[in-house]
Design a protein around this motif. Structure first.
Motif, short mmCIF file in Angstrom:
data_model
loop_
_atom_site.label_atom_id
_atom_site.label_comp_id
_atom_site.label_asym_id
_atom_site.label_seq_id
_atom_site.Cartn_x
_atom_site.Cartn_y
_atom_site.Cartn_z
N ARG A 188 -2.77 -27.73 -0.66
CA ARG A 188 -3.29 -28.74 -1.44
C ARG A 188 -2.04 -29.13 -2.39
O ARG A 188 -2.17 -30.49 -2.62
N LEU A 189 -1.51 -28.12 -3.09
CA LEU A 189 -0.53 -28.64 -4.08
C LEU A 189 0.84 -29.09 -3.47
O LEU A 189 1.51 -30.02 -4.03
N ALA A 190 1.07 -28.81 -2.30
CA ALA A 190 2.19 -29.17 -1.31
C ALA A 190 1.97 -30.40 -0.33
O ALA A 190 1.20 -31.28 -0.89
N GLN A 191 2.40 -30.24 0.95
CA GLN A 191 2.14 -31.25 1.83
C GLN A 191 0.98 -31.38 2.61
O GLN A 191 0.78 -31.67 3.73
N GLY A 192 -0.09 -30.32 2.23
CA GLY A 192 -1.19 -30.39 2.94
C GLY A 192 -1.38 -29.65 4.27
O GLY A 192 -0.22 -29.07 4.91
#
Length: 699
Positions: free
Chosen positions: A660-664
């Motif tokens: 969620r914080l990065a590219q999913g």
């Protein structure tokens, strides 16, 4: 060898179920016939001695008379095979052996355990049903089973819910908004009480009974029973049940004759009107007419006209609760042996229609006396006593088994199923091992927990005002176990202040005192205010105060200034400085730990409680550890990833959060592009000094 197809034997005298056969091409010269299909379809096979051969008989076409007991006797297991004991120690039983049984409820340690035990013995009924039966006097001979004790100690058991749970009613606490416009023209009129008279015509000469069959039971019993005929008699509101193998005319007639014979033997009720389904076999109806009963069929597809339909629902709910409470290793193929006591307990909980002040059981059989026929949870594991004449000199005094029912023909006896021989036995000495009911035993841990709960309630303000001495003692305990209170502060101030105050001397000493080169951390006020030790012998005895022990305060450790990296220092120099600092911190930590251990040995109870309270307060300030409810250990993120119980859940949770914080994560988590991961080689050389570490915490 494998079977290629199925076929029917050309034996027209056998029923169709016994003629089923498997075609095996390899056995063309000869054929093999199994005895199991014959036994399953009601045939008896007799193997004659020597060369006399074998004969197959219908079970109803002959009677077997024995001149002496059998030399061997076995039973049929779940796989359909017959097993015979190979030792002489096994008990040979043609039907039921009279031997022993029954531990009574009077040995249980408390009223709560008595209510739990008798609740299971009655088949785990609901609270409303049990209360109604107790208030109507149906359970007057059951020791301790009063309405007051049921209200106070009724066990909310899973077995009750498995048999009696119902769908929640609609419209309860509805959130639907009423139509206010429609209510404006509505004016409620108060009702006027009138002397209403209700009449009902009852035919006193009509003694009706209703019968119907349940659906197939999931498992056939050892006696090949798979259905239950349920009968209800309206005058006494009595429900009876009888197991049957199939729903054909012969089995229905046999089950009906057993129920009718039991009712007629009581001498109280003899039905003359029989209501049953529209699809009843002609042979069944003829047997009813031979008992001087009129046959009445319900209309097609109108099952509600048959009162047995509702009786089946009531009986099935009760019997499901009974089966949910049996022992885990109870052989379910013996379910039909539990029917007699299930019927007994069900009618103890129902009221008669003709005489509403007595139970349905009392209307048919008279008052039930628990002291003569003690009940126990059906299907529970037991240890039953073996009489000296039935065991060897060094033989064990008890055997394993399962409780089936109480014996109506014996005084204070139970019928149990022997685990070793699968034979039924009547016994008068039994030790019950029910999974839900505890035996008469109070463990030391229970006493400690009870004492702790009483002390906790007392400290929270639930005190007994009747005893002044006990009140005074509890107040002193509360003062001692409450850190930072007024009494401790006053004691601390008294110890610190000198007996003679000299203000000029104090000012001169402060002026001459030089500030230290190294500033030490001042201890907290509550750390220096240590409470006095107290020993309480009894709430009614005088409190003895022991002198306070002074704990030597360890000398403060002078910490070296923390290493601060300079811009011109290389990476190797920084690593070397950090390692040196960590080794120094390790030595200091060991010394501090040893000091704490030595100080903890002389701690009082109040001091130990104060220290633990501070530890809990400090741990709350840390970053989100997870408490293991089984061990009480606080687990951090890295420990959760290695824990065999939590690693799967936390690995998936961490992957979702990083995604969620990065590219999913495709198909699972949407991206927010908050962070982006790069390789260490991609960091610019001039930014290496800005790289730091992060700590993963639980959320």
């Amino acid at each position: 060898m494998q079977a290629s197809s199925t076929a029917l034997l050309g034996l027209s005298k056998l029923r169709s179920g016994a003629r089923e056969a498997l075609v095996v091409p390899e056995l063309k010269p000869a054929a093999l016939m199994s005895v199991s299909p014959l036994a399953n379809n009601g045939y008896t096979t007799i193997f004659h001695p020597h060369q006399e051969g074998v004969t197959v008989h219908d079970a109803n076409s002959f009677s077997l008379t024995l001149k002496s007991p059998p030399v061997l006797q076995g039973c049929r297991n779940e796989a359909g095979l017959w097993t015979v004991p190979l030792t002489d120690e096994a008990t040979i039983s043609q039907h039921i052996d009279i031997d022993e049984a029954a531990m009574n409820v009077y040995d249980l340690p408390s009223t709560k355990e008595v209510v739990r035990f008798l609740h299971a013995a009655l088949g785990f009924p609901t609270k409303a049903t049990l209360l109604t039966a107790a208030k109507n006097g149906n359970l007057v001979t059951f020791p301790g089973l009063t309405p007051e004790n049921i209200n106070k100690h009724f066990p909310e058991s899973d077995e009750t819910q498995k048999g009696h749970m119902r769908q929640s009613r609609q419209g309860v606490r509805s959130t639907k908004v009423p139509d206010e416009d429609a209510m404006l023209d509505f004016t409620p009129t108060p009702g006027v009480k009138k002397k209403d008279v209700y009449l009902r015509v009852v035919n006193a000469d009509k003694r009706s009974m209703y019968t119907d069959q349940s659906g197939p039971f999931p498992r056939k019993s050892r006696r090949s029973n798979q259905y239950i005929m349920v009968a209800v008699e309206l005058d006494g509101n009595y429900i009876d049940a009888e197991a049957l193998k199939t729903r054909n005319a012969a089995d229905l007639t046999a089950a009906y004759q057993k129920i009718f014979s039991r009712w007629k033997a009581t001498g109280v009720i003899c039905p003359n009107w029989h209501v049953l389904d529209n699809e009843a076999p002609e042979k069944f109806k003829q047997a009813i007419r031979e008992n001087n009963c009129r046959v009445e069929l319900t209309p097609a597809d109108m099952h509600r006209r048959n009162a047995a339909e509702r009786a089946i629902q009531t009986f099935k709910s009760h019997f499901k609760s009974v089966l949910a409470g049996v022992s885990d290793d109870f052989p379910i193929r013996e379910w039909d042996e539990l029917l007699p006591q299930a019927v007994l307990t069900l009618n103890l909980l129902r009221q008669s229609h003709v005489a509403p002040n007595i139970s349905a059981y009392a209307y048919h059989h008279g008052s039930f006396d628990y002291n003569r026929m003690p009940l126990a949870p059906m299907g529970c594991a037991v240890q039953f006593h073996v009489k000296p004449d039935r065991r060897k000199t060094w033989g064990e005094h008890s055997m394993d088994g399962w409780y089936l029912k109480t014996s109506e023909e014996h005084y204070r006896c139970h019928i149990v199923l022997v685990k070793k021989t699968q034979a039924k036995r009547v016994t008068d000495t039994v030790f019950f091992k029910h999974k839900y009911i505890t035996q008469p035993e109070v463990k030391p841990a229970d006493i400690i927990i009870k004492a702790y709960q009483d002390l906790r309630q007392a400290l929270q303000g639930l005190k007994n005002p009747a005893d002044a001495k006990q009140m005074q003692t509890l107040e002193q305990i509360q003062d001692q176990l409450s850190p930072g209170n007024k009494m401790q502060i006053e004691r601390g101030l008294e110890r610190r202040q000198p007996r003679v105050q000299n203000i000029m001397q104090q000012l001169t000493a402060r002026a001459q005192q030089q500030p230290p080169r190294v500033q030490f951390e001042e201890p907290r006020r509550e750390e220096s205010l240590q409470p006095a030790r107290m020993i309480v012998a009894s709430p009614r005895k005088q409190v003895v105060m022991s002198p306070r022990k002074e704990i030597a305060t360890p000398a403060p450790t002078i910490r070296k200034p923390k290493y601060v990296a300079q811009e011109e220092d290389s990476i190797a120099a920084r690593l070397k400085a950090r390692r040196a600092a960590s080794s120094t911190n390790t030595v200091n930590a060991r010394q501090a730990s040893a000091t704490k251990v030595s100080a903890a040995a002389d701690e009082s109870i109040a001091e130990r409680l104060l220290r633990r309270k501070r530890q809990i307060a400090n741990s709350i300030e840390k970053a989100f550890p997870v408490l293991d409810p089984e061990t009480g250990q606080l687990l951090e993120y890295r420990q959760l990833l290695r824990h065999p119980k939590f690693k799967d859940a936390w690995n998936i949770s961490a992957a979702n959060e990083f995604g969620r914080l990065a590219q999913g994560i495709k198909g699972r988590v949407k991206a927010t592009d908050t962070i982006k991961f790069i390789r260490k080689s991609d960091i610019p050389p001039d930014r290496l000094k800005d790289v730091t570490y992060i700590k993963f915490v639980c959320q």
